[in-house]
Design a protein around this motif. Structure first.
Motif, PDB file in Angstrom:
ATOM      1  N   UNK A 102      34.916 -55.386 -71.765  1.00 55.29           N
ATOM      2  CA  UNK A 102      33.747 -55.756 -70.946  1.00 55.29           C
ATOM      3  C   UNK A 102      34.113 -56.807 -69.901  1.00 55.29           C
ATOM      4  N   UNK A 103      34.814 -57.865 -70.359  1.00 56.06           N
ATOM      5  CA  UNK A 103      35.125 -58.951 -69.421  1.00 56.06           C
ATOM      6  C   UNK A 103      36.250 -58.609 -68.479  1.00 56.06           C
ATOM      7  N   UNK A 104      37.090 -57.648 -68.819  1.00 55.05           N
ATOM      8  CA  UNK A 104      38.185 -57.257 -67.922  1.00 55.05           C
ATOM      9  C   UNK A 104      37.701 -56.287 -66.853  1.00 55.05           C
ATOM     10  N   UNK A 105      36.539 -55.680 -67.089  1.00 53.37           N
ATOM     11  CA  UNK A 105      35.980 -54.785 -66.075  1.00 53.37           C
ATOM     12  C   UNK A 105      35.519 -55.633 -64.886  1.00 53.37           C
ATOM     13  N   UNK A 106      35.815 -55.161 -63.647  1.00 51.60           N
ATOM     14  CA  UNK A 106      35.347 -55.910 -62.473  1.00 51.60           C
ATOM     15  C   UNK A 106      33.833 -56.135 -62.543  1.00 51.60           C
ATOM     16  N   UNK A 107      33.409 -57.286 -62.098  1.00 50.84           N
ATOM     17  CA  UNK A 107      32.011 -57.691 -62.237  1.00 50.84           C
ATOM     18  C   UNK A 107      31.049 -56.645 -61.669  1.00 50.84           C
ATOM     19  N   UNK A 108      31.461 -55.984 -60.585  1.00 52.78           N
ATOM     20  CA  UNK A 108      30.570 -55.018 -59.940  1.00 52.78           C
ATOM     21  C   UNK A 108      30.284 -53.816 -60.846  1.00 52.78           C
ATOM     22  N   UNK A 109      31.247 -53.473 -61.719  1.00 52.86           N
ATOM     23  CA  UNK A 109      31.089 -52.285 -62.566  1.00 52.86           C
ATOM     24  C   UNK A 109      30.722 -52.654 -63.998  1.00 52.86           C
ATOM     25  N   UNK A 110      30.489 -53.932 -64.256  1.00 53.72           N
ATOM     26  CA  UNK A 110      30.339 -54.411 -65.621  1.00 53.72           C
ATOM     27  C   UNK A 110      29.124 -53.807 -66.329  1.00 53.72           C
ATOM     28  N   UNK A 111      28.151 -53.422 -65.555  1.00 50.67           N
ATOM     29  CA  UNK A 111      26.963 -52.870 -66.211  1.00 50.67           C
ATOM     30  C   UNK A 111      27.231 -51.497 -66.814  1.00 50.67           C
ATOM     31  N   UNK A 112      28.360 -50.859 -66.417  1.00 54.46           N
ATOM     32  CA  UNK A 112      28.728 -49.591 -67.033  1.00 54.46           C
ATOM     33  C   UNK A 112      29.545 -49.778 -68.314  1.00 54.46           C
ATOM     34  N   UNK A 113      29.904 -51.024 -68.589  1.00 51.87           N
ATOM     35  CA  UNK A 113      30.652 -51.333 -69.820  1.00 51.87           C
ATOM     36  C   UNK A 113      30.003 -52.548 -70.457  1.00 51.87           C
ATOM     37  N   UNK A 114      28.832 -52.369 -71.043  1.00 51.74           N
ATOM     38  CA  UNK A 114      28.075 -53.512 -71.566  1.00 51.74           C
ATOM     39  C   UNK A 114      28.802 -54.195 -72.724  1.00 51.74           C
ATOM     40  N   UNK A 115      28.491 -55.462 -72.914  1.00 54.82           N
ATOM     41  CA  UNK A 115      29.095 -56.227 -74.013  1.00 54.82           C
ATOM     42  C   UNK A 115      28.386 -55.882 -75.330  1.00 54.82           C
ATOM     43  N   UNK A 116      28.956 -56.391 -76.401  1.00 55.48           N
ATOM     44  CA  UNK A 116      28.367 -56.152 -77.716  1.00 55.48           C
ATOM     45  C   UNK A 116      26.933 -56.681 -77.764  1.00 55.48           C
ATOM     46  N   UNK A 117      26.754 -57.878 -77.180  1.00 51.14           N
ATOM     47  CA  UNK A 117      25.435 -58.505 -77.182  1.00 51.14           C
ATOM     48  C   UNK A 117      24.416 -57.652 -76.445  1.00 51.14           C
ATOM     49  N   UNK A 118      24.843 -57.090 -75.304  1.00 52.63           N
ATOM     50  CA  UNK A 118      23.928 -56.253 -74.515  1.00 52.63           C
ATOM     51  C   UNK A 118      23.539 -54.987 -75.261  1.00 52.63           C
ATOM     52  N   UNK A 119      24.525 -54.375 -75.912  1.00 44.64           N
ATOM     53  CA  UNK A 119      24.231 -53.168 -76.684  1.00 44.64           C
ATOM     54  C   UNK A 119      23.319 -53.516 -77.862  1.00 44.64           C
ATOM     55  N   UNK A 120      23.592 -54.682 -78.457  1.00 44.65           N
ATOM     56  CA  UNK A 120      22.750 -55.138 -79.565  1.00 44.65           C
ATOM     57  C   UNK A 120      21.307 -55.314 -79.137  1.00 44.65           C
ATOM     58  N   UNK A 121      21.129 -55.928 -77.980  1.00 39.78           N
ATOM     59  CA  UNK A 121      19.738 -56.153 -77.558  1.00 39.78           C
ATOM     60  C   UNK A 121      19.093 -54.832 -77.142  1.00 39.78           C
TER      61      UNK A 121
END
Lengths: 298, 268
Positions: free
Chosen positions: A68-87
């Motif tokens: 998630x954090x290695x993905x460029x910020x612009x594309x980060x919403x296509x690779x959500x973090x654990x917290x985002x998936x959890x919510x």
């Protein structure tokens, strides 16, 4: 000479080395070689195993988070973090009645798998027991195994429309042919002397089938069913594309249309968790049904 | 007047098993596993089939059991032609055939269930036979937790409880280690003596054959024929229960030497 022979006949005449019973000094403590992490075939203790399992899960979650954090910020919403998936998961259950979709999916799996097993298990056992039955069905069934289940979607849509039946039929087609061939193998794999013992005891064919072949093959058959229900779960999303209305797969497809990657991933996580749960339930059933087959722990 | 004459005719006993001119061919007759083999078993005798591997002794036993069919020949049990397997010929296999899904007790009962023995009698006989094979304490144990020798004792009890006329054994102790094997041999002699059974046992172990058998039928190979039919007269018509006693008997060493020599001849 004579006396020597008669003497040696008596076992007590052999010289016996008696160990001194009053050993004053204790034997030295044996120091085993240092245990390394990689030891061939050495099984960890239950405690160590659970620590390792936890560590393995953490490694996976760490990779995910790193991704998630290695993905460029612009594309980060296509690779959500654990917290985002959890919510996303929380929102799904709390606000969008996801439990309803989950139970619909579970029901489809259950019904289709029960129907497939009800047909595959008896046919597989008969094919494994009788060469003529096997010769009758096997060539045709082998051909069916090579047909991808997804290729039946158009046909099922024409026949059933975007209904529950279409989805259940697809899940059914997805597992039944493989299940038949697995049950066939499980049945042929039973020890041939079991059947021969039955024959020499004067048992009828029906007694041998129901009293010997079936109980001998059943634990392996349940194992095959456990593996095939996993396949059934993997077909779920494909099945629920067919006129997506409800079910985990439908929710995921809808989310895909709006690029809600967090919801898609929440769906994947849910299926994974349900799969794990199914597996545990199956293992529990096996242990309860076949106590005689439980592995002896040494 | 005829009646008097009848009284003087000797009683001709019908043998428990009569094999006449049995042949078994494979591959359309190009391979003869058995070639024109005939013999009769004597009642209450233990007969050992001995011979090199590939001599057809297993095929012969399976033909008697009805698990395989001869190409030619005829098989009679107490004068009656038999085809296929039946509970009159009980079989004990080298592989463990005590059913793993049944306890020791249920295993012994199973054969009698097939024969539709009434429940009360069945239970009584089961306990009896479990005691005879020293497994009464393991009645409710599944075979998984039993040792190899114990599993084989369950199979032995199951077969004996069915009360077959003939007991067939295909290297029944072959998978057991030496000491257990010896215990099982002693137990078997004791049980056979008690139950008065006609037995055919295959063994590749010459010492075991001499110890167990009243008679040895030695098979030669390719084609499988009876090379020698040896009554074990040196035992004086007794069954020797203690192996040490057998080893001391005059005639034992000579017979063992002869059998080894015959075996060597066959292997060449």
């Amino acid at each position: 000479m004579e006396s020597a022979i008669s003497k040696s006949r008596d076992a007590s005449s052999f010289s016996q080395q008696n160990l001194p019973s009053e050993n004053i000094e204790a034997a030295p403590i044996y120091i085993p070689p240092k245990e390394r992490f990689l030891e061939f075939r050495r099984q960890p203790s239950a405690q160590r195993a659970s620590v390792l399992a936890f560590a393995g899960a953490l490694m996976f979650l760490g990779l995910w988070e790193a991704g998630h954090y290695l993905t460029p910020a612009s594309a980060r919403k296509f690779f959500p973090s654990i917290g985002e998936v959890g919510s996303a998961l929380y929102v799904l259950f709390a606000e969008r009645n996801f439990l309803q979709d989950v139970s619909v999916s579970c029901w489809r799996i259950f019904i289709s798998f029960m129907a497939a097993s009800a047909i595959a298990v008896p046919i597989g056992i008969l094919m494994g027991s009788f060469g003529n039955i096997r010769a009758l069905f096997n060539p045709t069934l082998t051909a069916w195994r090579y047909l991808p289940a997804a290729s039946f979607i158009p046909l099922l849509l024409v026949w059933f429309g975007p209904t529950d039946q279409a989805k259940i039929a697809l899940l059914f087609i997805g597992v039944i042919f493989f299940l038949i061939s697995l049950v066939l193998d499980n049945t042929t794999a039973i020890q041939k002397e079991f059947v021969e013992a039955g024959l020499t005891m004067g048992a009828s064919r029906s007694t041998i089938l129901t009293g010997i072949v079936v109980p001998a093959a059943l634990p392996a058959i349940f194992d095959s069913m456990r593996n095939m229900i996993a396949v059934s779960w993997t077909y779920l999303v494909i099945a629920e594309i067919v006129g997506a209305q409800d079910g985990i797969g439908a929710v995921m497809m809808r989310a895909g249309r709006f690029l809600n990657v967090d919801v898609i991933m929440a769906g994947i996580v849910t299926i994974g968790a349900l799969g794990l749960l199914t597996d545990l339930i199956f293992r529990g059933i096996c242990r309860a049904l076949f106590p005689w087959n439980v592995e002896r722990r040494s | 007047m005829n009646i008097v004459a009848k009284d003087f005719t000797p009683v001709t006993t019908v043998p428990p098993l009569k094999a006449s001119r049995i042949s078994k061919e494979y591959l359309g007759g190009t391979f003869k596993a058995l070639d024109d083999v005939s013999f009769e078993l004597q009642e209450n005798q233990i007969t050992a089939f001995v011979g090199p591997s590939g001599c057809g002794k297993t095929t012969m036993l399976r033909i008697i059991a009805g698990l395989e069919y001869p190409t030619r020949g005829r098989l009679e049990v107490f004068g009656k032609n038999v085809q296929g397997p039946g509970p009159d010929r009980g079989m004990i296999f080298q592989a463990y055939t005590s059913f793993p899904w049944l306890t020791a007790m249920q295993n012994v009962e199973y054969g009698m269930k097939i024969l539709k023995v009434p429940a009360a009698e069945r239970r009584e006989r089961t306990m009896n036979f479990l005691k005879l094979v020293h497994l009464e304490k393991f009645a409710d144990t599944y075979p998984r937790s039993l040792s190899g020798g114990m599993k084989q004792r369950v199979a032995l009890a199951r077969t004996l409880a069915q009360n077959p006329a003939i007991i067939l054994m295909d290297e029944p102790f072959g998978a057991l280690d030496a000491q257990v094997r010896w215990e099982m041999q002693e137990l078997m002699i004791e049980l056979i003596e008690r139950e008065k059974k006609t037995v055919v046992a295959i063994t590749h172990d010459i010492e075991e054959a001499i110890y167990l058998a009243d008679r040895i039928i030695f098979f030669s190979r390719q084609p499988g024929r009876i090379k020698a039919d040896i009554p074990l007269t040196f035992k004086g018509g007794r069954r020797i229960k203690q192996k040490e006693e057998l080893l001391e008997m005059p005639g034992y060493a000579e017979l063992e030497r002869q059998l080894f020599a015959m075996m060597r001849e066959e292997i060449k």
